[in-house]
Scaffold this active site. Sequence first.
Site, PDB file in Angstrom:
ATOM      1  N   THR A   1       0.816  -1.209   0.000  1.00  0.00           N
ATOM      2  CA  THR A   1       0.000   0.000   0.000  1.00  0.00           C
ATOM      3  C   THR A   1       0.855   1.266   0.000  1.00  0.00           C
ATOM      4  OG1 THR A   1      -1.724  -1.169   1.213  1.00  0.00           O
ATOM      5  CG2 THR A   1      -1.782   1.241   1.297  1.00  0.00           C
TER       6      THR A   1
ATOM      7  N   ASP B   1     -10.281  -2.272   1.904  1.00  0.00           N
ATOM      8  CA  ASP B   1     -10.556  -1.046   2.644  1.00  0.00           C
ATOM      9  C   ASP B   1     -10.184   0.222   1.879  1.00  0.00           C
ATOM     10  OD1 ASP B   1      -7.627  -0.114   3.982  1.00  0.00           O
ATOM     11  OD2 ASP B   1      -7.798  -2.208   3.420  1.00  0.00           O
TER      12      ASP B   1
END
Length: 188
Positions: A58, A89
């Site tokens: 990420t 998410d």
Amino acid sequence: MLKLAKEAGSILFDYRIPLAGTDTCSALAGAADSNGGGVHKAGMVMNGLPISVYAPETVGCAVVDASGACAAATSTGGLMNKMAGRIGDSPLIGSGTYACGACAVSCTGEGEAIIRCTLARDVAAVMEYKGLPLQQAVDYCVKERLDQGFAGLIAVSGTGEVAYGFNCTGMFRGCATEDGFMEVGIWE
């Protein structure tokens, strides 16, 4: 893991994890390794894996401008062997990414845990409703609100305060301010 693969009738293989007995990682992971050539130092591990396997993960950003307007963005490295149709998410505003007048937050980690507690939005809510400063709000959310799973986040407030928190071994992060201050880190 083998049991899950047999039950699913498919092969589950995480290419980021070196095979047992080898001392090298993939070329991509090796490029991020500080001692070069893809060879990782003994002891340089995070969550039980060589640090170099975390290269394609990420990337998040939390910023504030001179007028105090906050913005956040998150791009995920994804989840290996995810279930078809799974949404993580990162694209869920309030879970992995959130920005408002109080702060901007970008999260990384186990998506299901981040989604369950809307981790990014929780930081802003704790600032708003409990009146806590940013770092205390981050600490509270990571330690008290995150029910299970490993996660971390970076955040900036509308006044320029920078904060981070994580409940795992380490989290790659960096910070730069307009006055020239710069900081990078992995471990606490």
